[in-house]
Design a protein around this motif. Structure first.
Motif, mmCIF file in Angstrom:
data_model
loop_
_atom_site.group_PDB
_atom_site.id
_atom_site.type_symbol
_atom_site.label_atom_id
_atom_site.label_comp_id
_atom_site.label_asym_id
_atom_site.label_seq_id
_atom_site.Cartn_x
_atom_site.Cartn_y
_atom_site.Cartn_z
ATOM 1 N N GLY A 32 58.025 44.105 47.415
ATOM 2 C CA GLY A 32 58.659 44.595 46.195
ATOM 3 C C GLY A 32 57.962 44.217 44.897
ATOM 4 N N LYS A 33 56.755 43.677 44.990
ATOM 5 C CA LYS A 33 56.020 43.290 43.781
ATOM 6 C C LYS A 33 55.186 44.472 43.266
ATOM 7 C CE LYS A 33 57.454 39.046 44.057
ATOM 8 N NZ LYS A 33 58.494 38.580 43.113
ATOM 9 N N LYS A 34 55.032 44.523 41.940
ATOM 10 C CA LYS A 34 54.160 45.545 41.350
ATOM 11 C C LYS A 34 52.758 44.954 41.265
ATOM 12 C CE LYS A 34 55.501 48.469 38.338
ATOM 13 N NZ LYS A 34 55.895 49.128 37.074
ATOM 14 N N VAL A 35 51.799 45.655 41.870
ATOM 15 C CA VAL A 35 50.451 45.084 42.009
ATOM 16 C C VAL A 35 49.386 46.053 41.498
ATOM 17 C CG1 VAL A 35 48.804 44.051 43.617
ATOM 18 C CG2 VAL A 35 51.250 43.859 44.094
ATOM 19 N N LEU A 36 48.435 45.497 40.769
ATOM 20 C CA LEU A 36 47.228 46.223 40.370
ATOM 21 C C LEU A 36 46.031 45.479 40.945
ATOM 22 C CD1 LEU A 36 45.685 48.332 38.488
ATOM 23 C CD2 LEU A 36 45.647 46.497 36.782
ATOM 24 N N THR A 37 45.114 46.208 41.593
ATOM 25 C CA THR A 37 43.867 45.565 42.015
ATOM 26 C C THR A 37 42.734 46.122 41.161
ATOM 27 O OG1 THR A 37 43.391 47.185 43.756
ATOM 28 C CG2 THR A 37 44.639 45.240 44.398
ATOM 29 N N LEU A 129 45.158 41.565 40.904
ATOM 30 C CA LEU A 129 44.187 40.916 41.795
ATOM 31 C C LEU A 129 42.796 41.454 41.505
ATOM 32 C CD1 LEU A 129 46.108 41.157 45.223
ATOM 33 C CD2 LEU A 129 46.272 39.366 43.491
ATOM 34 N N ILE A 130 41.831 40.557 41.296
ATOM 35 C CA ILE A 130 40.459 40.969 40.986
ATOM 36 C C ILE A 130 39.536 40.619 42.148
ATOM 37 C CG2 ILE A 130 38.543 40.783 39.345
ATOM 38 C CD1 ILE A 130 40.530 39.716 37.263
ATOM 39 N N ASP A 131 38.893 41.651 42.684
ATOM 40 C CA ASP A 131 37.887 41.448 43.735
ATOM 41 C C ASP A 131 36.531 41.274 43.045
ATOM 42 O OD1 ASP A 131 36.706 41.310 46.254
ATOM 43 O OD2 ASP A 131 36.398 43.463 46.379
ATOM 44 N N THR A 132 35.822 40.208 43.357
ATOM 45 C CA THR A 132 34.591 39.885 42.629
ATOM 46 C C THR A 132 33.347 40.040 43.499
ATOM 47 O OG1 THR A 132 34.911 37.558 43.205
ATOM 48 C CG2 THR A 132 35.690 38.257 41.042
ATOM 49 N N CYS A 133 32.192 40.062 42.841
ATOM 50 C CA CYS A 133 30.929 40.172 43.580
ATOM 51 C C CYS A 133 30.490 38.786 44.064
ATOM 52 C CB CYS A 133 29.847 40.791 42.695
ATOM 53 S SG CYS A 133 29.597 39.952 41.133
#
Length: 262
Positions: A32-37, A129-133
């Protein structure tokens, strides 16, 4: 609401950063969380996981947002940049981000560009959430400068372990010099072959080394063929195979993250 920005980071490639970002996002969404990646890697692996094959053709990516911020022309409306799949929002990436990476090296206040891009979006989400190099360059510094927390993914193989100390040093420097609110949420052990002695030994080593200093999450993500298969079919593991051990582990990890925040 002021969303929490979490970087999924590591100095090494192949330690499950993108897989973790994707599956943690869907697991949090299920709860139920609002998520941005945010795909913050010019290789655009996370973007591909959302089913976009020709990332080079994208006109609205995090790279374009970053360039707009550098030129002080950030749009008021982010709708063109935010896409959605299965209830999870995401900002895609492309090779254009490498152009931005080069430009950042000559800009004043370059470390804060991503933080300024994401600030207006915090109020819309519980988690960003940030996906990094897999490098400690200007992009990773930007991600850590924007974050409240970092989850460090570690594949319990010797080489991945060796990069851990360097990454921790970088996090420490950024906390001291740029972003005092940055905290290490914990270390997530991924690709764990629980049957192998090496994995057991290294898992114990990580846990003992950081006990009391850095949290090592109780959840371990098992190495399973279903992870690779689900990525191939552009699906989170839980959706690809309801009973897959890795999918169950990511749901458990999402609960651990929510409990940690609480």
């Amino acid at each position: 609401m002021r969303g929490k920005i979490i970087v999924i980071g590591s100095q090494k490639g192949g330690v499950g950063k993108t897989t973790t970002t994707l599956n943690l996002a869907y697991s949090l969404r299920e709860m139920g969380k609002k998520v941005l990646t945010v795909d913050f890697d010019s290789q655009a692996n996370l973007t591909t996981c959302y089913g976009i094959e020709d990332t080079g053709a994208l006109e609205y990516t995090i790279g374009h947002l970053m360039m707009a911020q550098i030129e002080e022309e950030l749009p008021e409306n982010f709708e063109d940049y935010i896409q959605s799949r299965e209830g999870v929002d995401y900002i895609p990436s492309s090779i254009y981000l490498s152009v931005v990476d080069a430009k950042l090296r000559t800009e004043m206040g370059a470390e804060r560009m991503l933080a300024e891009v994401l600030e207006p979006l915090r109020s819309r989400y519980d988690y960003i959430l940030i996906d990094t190099c897999p490098a400690l360059g200007m992009l990773t510094i930007n991600a850590l400068a924007a974050a409240d927390e970092v989850i460090i993914t570690v594949n319990p193989q010797l080489l991945a372990m060796m990069g851990l100390q360097d990454f921790l040093r970088t996090v420490g420097k950024i906390k001291k010099r740029i972003n005092p609110r940055l905290e290490i949420a914990g270390i997530l052990l991924t690709m764990c072959e629980s049957r192998t002695t090496l994995c057991k030994v290294l898992t114990e080593e990580v846990t003992e080394s950081f006990q009391g200093k850095i949290k090592v999450f109780q959840t371990r993500i098992p190495a399973t063929v279903k992870v690779g298969e689900s990525i191939y079919y552009n699906m989170p593991i839980a959706q690809y195979s309801k009973k897959a051990s890795a999918g169950i582990a990511y749901r458990k990890f999402a609960k651990e993250i929510i409990a940690y925040e609480g």
